[in-house]
Design a protein around this motif. Structure first.
Motif, PDB file in Angstrom:
ATOM      1  N   ASP A  53       0.813  -1.212   0.000  1.00  0.00           N
ATOM      2  CA  ASP A  53       0.000   0.000   0.000  1.00  0.00           C
ATOM      3  C   ASP A  53       0.852   1.270   0.000  1.00  0.00           C
ATOM      4  N   ILE A  54       2.154   1.137   0.114  1.00  0.00           N
ATOM      5  CA  ILE A  54       3.044   2.304   0.144  1.00  0.00           C
ATOM      6  C   ILE A  54       3.086   2.927  -1.248  1.00  0.00           C
ATOM      7  N   SER A  55       2.784   4.209  -1.313  1.00  0.00           N
ATOM      8  CA  SER A  55       2.834   4.889  -2.609  1.00  0.00           C
ATOM      9  C   SER A  55       4.234   5.441  -2.847  1.00  0.00           C
ATOM     10  N   GLY A  56       4.664   5.405  -4.104  1.00  0.00           N
ATOM     11  CA  GLY A  56       5.941   5.983  -4.489  1.00  0.00           C
ATOM     12  C   GLY A  56       7.161   5.134  -4.164  1.00  0.00           C
ATOM     13  N   ARG A  57       6.962   3.806  -4.003  1.00  0.00           N
ATOM     14  CA  ARG A  57       8.118   2.958  -3.691  1.00  0.00           C
ATOM     15  C   ARG A  57       9.117   2.975  -4.829  1.00  0.00           C
ATOM     16  N   GLU A  58      10.395   3.029  -4.457  1.00  0.00           N
ATOM     17  CA  GLU A  58      11.481   2.951  -5.435  1.00  0.00           C
ATOM     18  C   GLU A  58      11.591   1.518  -5.937  1.00  0.00           C
ATOM     19  N   MET A  59      11.969   1.364  -7.181  1.00  0.00           N
ATOM     20  CA  MET A  59      12.206   0.038  -7.742  1.00  0.00           C
ATOM     21  C   MET A  59      13.639  -0.020  -8.240  1.00  0.00           C
ATOM     22  N   PRO A  60      14.381  -1.049  -8.000  1.00  0.00           N
ATOM     23  CA  PRO A  60      14.006  -2.194  -7.186  1.00  0.00           C
ATOM     24  C   PRO A  60      13.855  -1.790  -5.721  1.00  0.00           C
ATOM     25  N   VAL A  61      13.074  -2.554  -4.996  1.00  0.00           N
ATOM     26  CA  VAL A  61      12.735  -2.236  -3.614  1.00  0.00           C
ATOM     27  C   VAL A  61      13.965  -2.380  -2.722  1.00  0.00           C
ATOM     28  N   VAL A  62      14.179  -1.366  -1.897  1.00  0.00           N
ATOM     29  CA  VAL A  62      15.196  -1.407  -0.852  1.00  0.00           C
ATOM     30  C   VAL A  62      14.462  -1.232   0.468  1.00  0.00           C
ATOM     31  N   SER A  63      14.614  -2.200   1.352  1.00  0.00           N
ATOM     32  CA  SER A  63      13.953  -2.146   2.658  1.00  0.00           C
ATOM     33  C   SER A  63      14.968  -1.776   3.731  1.00  0.00           C
ATOM     34  N   ALA A  64      14.500  -1.037   4.740  1.00  0.00           N
ATOM     35  CA  ALA A  64      15.369  -0.603   5.829  1.00  0.00           C
ATOM     36  C   ALA A  64      14.839  -1.089   7.158  1.00  0.00           C
ATOM     37  N   VAL A  65      15.755  -1.451   8.042  1.00  0.00           N
ATOM     38  CA  VAL A  65      15.429  -1.781   9.429  1.00  0.00           C
ATOM     39  C   VAL A  65      16.312  -0.894  10.295  1.00  0.00           C
ATOM     40  N   VAL A  66      15.698  -0.180  11.246  1.00  0.00           N
ATOM     41  CA  VAL A  66      16.432   0.751  12.091  1.00  0.00           C
ATOM     42  C   VAL A  66      16.006   0.564  13.537  1.00  0.00           C
TER      43      VAL A  66
END
Length: 175
Positions: A47-60
């Motif tokens: 549901d996230i709008s404007g996701r960059e492709m390829p997807v990069v996920s972050a954990v902080v």
């Protein structure tokens, strides 16, 4: 013992924005709260709008701000800078401003089940071996967190399969 750690130091050319969810936890509950947050985020990430492709996920994991070691634990996907100008209900943004000085460490692993162990070793090597003699210090106090785990996939050469890539991005400044 000399460090085998390969570190790339550079300022961010442009802001990096990650949109996702977070919760407040502590060192004892994080091992049950982390998977719960991952399931919750997994259910809404499309549901996230404007996701960059390829997807990069972050954990902080933010530095503990409260008595008792409670801290904010965040998971999110990178969104394009124009999307970050519009807040999205039900999500929060984590922003790394343009110009932020970073040290990036590529974390190699062959079995995904051992990724956490390799991340812990890379962090320890960074703080105990590389950082003290580097001429830099941690700038965790500026953004409220010491590092960002970046997960993304890339195609393997000559294969159709994709490989998970994990980088640790440390926020630093000159000593």
């Amino acid at each position: 013992m000399a460090s085998k750690l390969s570190v790339e130091v550079a300022p961010l050319e442009h802001a990096r924005v990650f949109r996702g969810r977070s919760l407040v936890t502590d060192g004892q509950k994080v091992f049950e709260d982390g998977p719960r947050l991952a399931r919750e985020f997994g259910g809404v990430r499309n549901d996230i709008s404007g996701r960059e492709m390829p997807v990069v996920s972050a954990v902080v994991a933010h530095d503990p701000a409260e008595e008792g070691g409670r801290f904010r634990y965040f998971m999110g996907d990178e969104v394009c800078p124009s999307a970050s100008k519009r807040l999205q209900e039900g999500f929060e943004d984590l922003v790394l401003p343009a110009g932020t000085l970073t040290a990036v460490v590529h974390v190699s692993f062959h079995l995904q089940a051992l990724a956490a162990l390799h991340v812990a070793r890379a962090r320890r090597s960074f703080y105990e071996e590389w950082l003290p003699g580097s001429g830099y210090v941690s700038a965790a106090d500026e953004l409220g967190f010491p590092d960002v785990e970046l997960y993304h996939y890339r195609r393997r050469r000559f294969r159709r399969a994709r490989k998970m890539v994990l980088d640790l991005l440390f926020v630093i400044r000159r000593a």
